[in-house]
Every structure is written in structure tokens, then in C-alpha cells.
Design an enzyme around this catalytic site. Structure first.
Site, PDB file in Angstrom:
ATOM      1  N   LYS A   1      33.717  40.304  33.049  1.00 45.09           N
ATOM      2  CA  LYS A   1      32.493  39.794  33.695  1.00 45.09           C
ATOM      3  C   LYS A   1      31.215  40.360  33.082  1.00 45.09           C
ATOM      4  CE  LYS A   1      32.352  43.188  37.390  1.00 45.09           C
ATOM      5  NZ  LYS A   1      33.232  43.635  38.442  1.00 45.09           N
TER       6      LYS A   1
ATOM      7  N   ARG B   1      34.134  47.777  50.374  1.00 41.14           N
ATOM      8  CA  ARG B   1      33.838  46.434  49.901  1.00 41.14           C
ATOM      9  C   ARG B   1      35.036  45.600  50.351  1.00 41.14           C
ATOM     10  NH1 ARG B   1      32.456  44.970  43.730  1.00 41.14           N
ATOM     11  NH2 ARG B   1      34.696  44.672  43.655  1.00 41.14           N
TER      12      ARG B   1
HETATM   13  C1  LIG Z   1      33.898  44.707  38.157  1.00 40.94           C
HETATM   14  C2  LIG Z   1      35.228  45.026  38.674  1.00 40.94           C
HETATM   15  C3  LIG Z   1      36.084  45.866  37.948  1.00 40.94           C
HETATM   16  C4  LIG Z   1      35.676  46.510  36.664  1.00 40.94           C
HETATM   17  O1  LIG Z   1      34.822  47.590  36.916  1.00 40.94           O
HETATM   18  P1  LIG Z   1      34.320  48.540  35.728  1.00 40.94           P
HETATM   19  O2  LIG Z   1      33.565  49.601  36.404  1.00 40.94           O
HETATM   20  O3  LIG Z   1      33.494  47.688  34.844  1.00 40.94           O
HETATM   21  O4  LIG Z   1      35.536  49.029  35.035  1.00 40.94           O
HETATM   22  C5  LIG Z   1      37.340  46.091  38.467  1.00 40.94           C
HETATM   23  N1  LIG Z   1      37.735  45.546  39.619  1.00 40.94           N
HETATM   24  C6  LIG Z   1      36.958  44.745  40.352  1.00 40.94           C
HETATM   25  C7  LIG Z   1      37.476  44.178  41.629  1.00 40.94           C
HETATM   26  C8  LIG Z   1      35.671  44.462  39.903  1.00 40.94           C
HETATM   27  O5  LIG Z   1      34.882  43.657  40.635  1.00 40.94           O
END
Ligand SMILES: *Cc1c(COP(=O)(O)O)cnc(C)c1O
Length: 353
Positions: A36, A129
Site C-alpha cells: 500500500k 483498531r
Molecule cells: C499497513 C499494514 C501493514 C504493514 O505495516 P508496516 O508498518 O508498513 O509494515 C500490516 N498489516 C496491516 C493490517 C496494515 O494495515
């Protein structure tokens, strides 16, 4: 060629993947590469694929759609919207879930498309969350296991996103214990126990991860960093993505705004220290395209003063470089700036191979 521009060095991303995968493999952990941060641009996802990542996660279906032809396991890592259930089943193999009602809709969509969709049940462990409450997970797992077009792949948890809660051995123990209870309830082993994001990376080789066999890593791969401690991962590069912007004004100006003062363009009232006359430059980029708080000038003599929607103001008084209007300035980016920059139509992207 247009500015602002993000220069992407695929070799540096490859380097980070190699370091992270090696450490993960030594500790029997699978890595889900999270895409993302760069809007799942296929050019970069291909680097993931070519360097041993077999599973990728993105928070948006519109992003996963871009890589539908790449041979990867695709995971939707934001809890699905019921209104998109058909697309979710069509463009992702697995989704993270925290609502039984949504999983029922995914089951119906799977039936329509004659497809089985995998789900990972998220468990709330304190970051507040997404996630089922630990006390509801057994019943949910039992119900999901009965759904014909749903395959219960595993369980997972999320840290350091909203509450800034850091994963520790206590949380690992709870998740592992829950895994075993779910397995007992459904009478078989779970495949994926996804223990967190980049903020869990530092635990590899340090603590016993017990049943956890998967981490979802975005920032670590892209910027060689993780959020919780902000430390660089040994051997990784933090400059695989460089922002370059063009200077549109350079002038000596006062360091404190003068005249009657209200709010800035974003409803804040910033404070300024009086440093007398300072040499300032304005770059043609702003909050529309980047999170200005997470831009880091490569020239140590440059200091960011502030930004509005389309302007970034920097102090260049202490720089040894002779900047001119029409020339450019470079910045490293934090995750926030990267996310916004990569999705902005106003920002050019250039690949260095
Ligand atoms: C964005 C996200 C990640 C990745 O997080 P990083 O800190 O970029 O490694 C992993 N799991 C979920 C559910 C996320 O939304």
C-alpha cells in the site's frame, strides 16, 4: 520530465527484501510484502516476486486489481467493505476480517463466483483498531469453518497502528494460546498465524515467536525502518524512494511572520523562533501531495519551515549548496509522505534500474 518527482531505485528495494527475507527464513517466518505504501505499482511488485516474496498484502482492492496477472497470493489487509464483497473474492485470495456478517457476504460472493475465499480472523490485542475480541474468536472460527466457500486460513493481529501498542512476549503468548484453542475447536491446524507488521520485525531472532509464522511487512521493505522504534534495520537502505522538487522562489525574509496572526491554511497556529533575516526557498510541492512532516532534506543544511497545500518553505541559510530558482532539491521520505506521494496524480514517478 516533471516535478515533483519520486525517483525509485529498485535495487535498493531488492536489497531490503533480501535482508528481511533472509532473517525471516532463519526464523521460520513467512513474509507478506505490504504494497500500500506505493499504491501496489506492478513495476515494484515484480521486484517483490522476483526476489522470493510469494504473498502480498494491500489495503485496497483497486490496488490488488493492478496485479491480478502476477502469480502471487494476494491478501486484502483492510477489513473488507460488504459493498465490495464480489470484488474482494474476485481480486484477492485471502482477506483479513473482524466481522462475521462480512464473512457471510464473502461466502455468498464466493458461491456466486464459484470460488473459495480465504480468511484470516483478526484478534484485538490492545492497539484498538481492527479485530474480534479474544472471547468471541472460538465461536466465530467454528461458524466460519462451516461456510462452504470460505477457507479459514488462520488468525492474526495488528500493532502500532492506532494505539501505538508494541508487540511483546505476552501478546505473542496470548496469540499462540488462542491459535491452539481455535485449532482444538475446529479439529485441525491453522496455516497462517500473522503476528503483526514491521514493528514486530525486531523480534526475529530475539524472542521466541511461538506459533507466529507470518509477518506483514511494508515500511521495513520500502524504507528499511519500522514504526515502533524508528530504528533502521541493519543493512537496509532508506533512500529507495527520493523526492525531487523544483525551487520557485529564493529570498531573504524575516523568520517570524509579521502582522496580525490567525490560523494557517490548515487551521493550526504554528510557532516561529526569531532568528532574524533568513534565506528561504519555496518548492513547488505541498500537503496535497506529501505529508510535509515526514520529508527529510538530503542536504543537512536545509531545514523545513512549513508547508501549505502546494508550497513547501525551507530555510537554506546554513546550506553549503548554492541553490537557484529553477534548480531542484532532494528529500528522503517517511511512510506518510511516501503513501501520499505515490498515490498523487501530481507527482511524477521515475524508475532507476
Ligand atoms: C499497513 C499494514 C501493514 C504493514 O505495516 P508496516 O508498518 O508498513 O509494515 C500490516 N498489516 C496491516 C493490517 C496494515 O494495515
Amino acid at each position: 520530465m516533471s516535478y515533483p518527482k519520486i525517483k525509485i531505485d529498485l535495487d535498493k528495494i531488492k536489497n531490503n527484501i533480501n535482508i528481511i527475507l533472509k532473517k525471516a527464513q532463519e526464523n521460520n517466518i513467512d513474509i507478506m510484502g505490504v504494497t500500500k505504501g506505493f499504491a501496489c505499482e506492478p513495476e515494484i511488485v515484480k521486484v517483490f516476486l522476483e526476489n522470493g516474496i510469494k504473498m502480498v498484502g494491500d489495503s485496497r482492492i483497486i490496488n490488488l486489481k493492478k496485479i491480478q496477472n502476477l502469480d502471487l497470493i494476494k491478501v486484502l489487509i483492510r477489513i473488507p467493505m460488504i459493498s465490495t464483497a464480489l470484488e474482494v473474492v474476485k481480486y484477492s485470495d485471502i482477506s483479513l476480517n473482524s466481522e462475521i456478517k462480512t464473512i457471510e457476504e464473502l461466502n455468498k460472493a464466493g458461491k456466486k463466483l464459484n470460488k473459495t475465499h480465504g480468511v484470516i480472523l483478526m484478534v484485538e490485542q490492545g492497539d484498538l483498531r481492527e479485530g474480534f475480541l479474544p472471547e468471541e474468536i472460538l465461536e466465530v472460527a467454528y461458524e466460519v469453518e462451516k461456510m462452504k466457500n470460505i477457507n479459514l486460513e488462520g488468525i492474526g493481529t495488528n500493532f502500532t497502528c492506532v494505539g501505538g501498542v508494541i508487540p511483546d512476549s505476552n501478546k505473542i503468548f496470548q496469540l499462540s494460546q488462542l491459535t491452539e484453542k481455535v485449532e482444538e475447536k475446529i479439529g485441525r491446524k491453522l496455516k497462517i498465524i500473522s503476528g503483526g507488521n514491521s514493528s514486530s520485525y525486531h523480534q526475529l531472532g530475539e524472542v521466541d515467536l511461538k506459533r507466529i509464522n507470518n509477518l506483514r511487512i511494508g515500511e521495513g521493505i520500502l524504507l528499511g525502518r519500522e514504526t515502533a522504534f524508528g530504528e533502521n534495520i541493519l543493512g537496509t537502505k532508506d533512500d529507495g524512494f527520493i523526492l525531487e522538487g523544483e525551487i520557485i522562489e529564493i529570498k531573504e525574509k524575516e523568520s517570524v511572520p509579521y502582522g496580525r496572526r490567525g490560523m494557517d491554511a490548515f487551521g493550526k497556529k504554528p510557532e516561529f523562533k526569531d532568528r532574524g533575516l533568513r534565506k528561504r526557498a519555496i518548492l513547488a510541492l505541498g500537503k496535497q501531495d506529501f505529508e510535509c512532516e515526514s520529508l527529510y532534506p538530503i542536504d543537512k543544511g536545509v531545514e523545513i519551515i512549513g508547508g501549505s497545500s502546494d508550497h513547501l518553505v525551507v530555510d537554506i541559510s546554513d546550506s553549503k549548496i548554492n541553490y537557484e530558482v529553477g534548480k531542484t532539491m532532494k528529500f528522503k521520505m517517511g511512510y506518510g509522505a511516501l503513501l501520499r506521494g505515490m498515490t498523487s496524480i501530481y507527482v511524477d514517478k521515475e524508475y532507476k534500474k
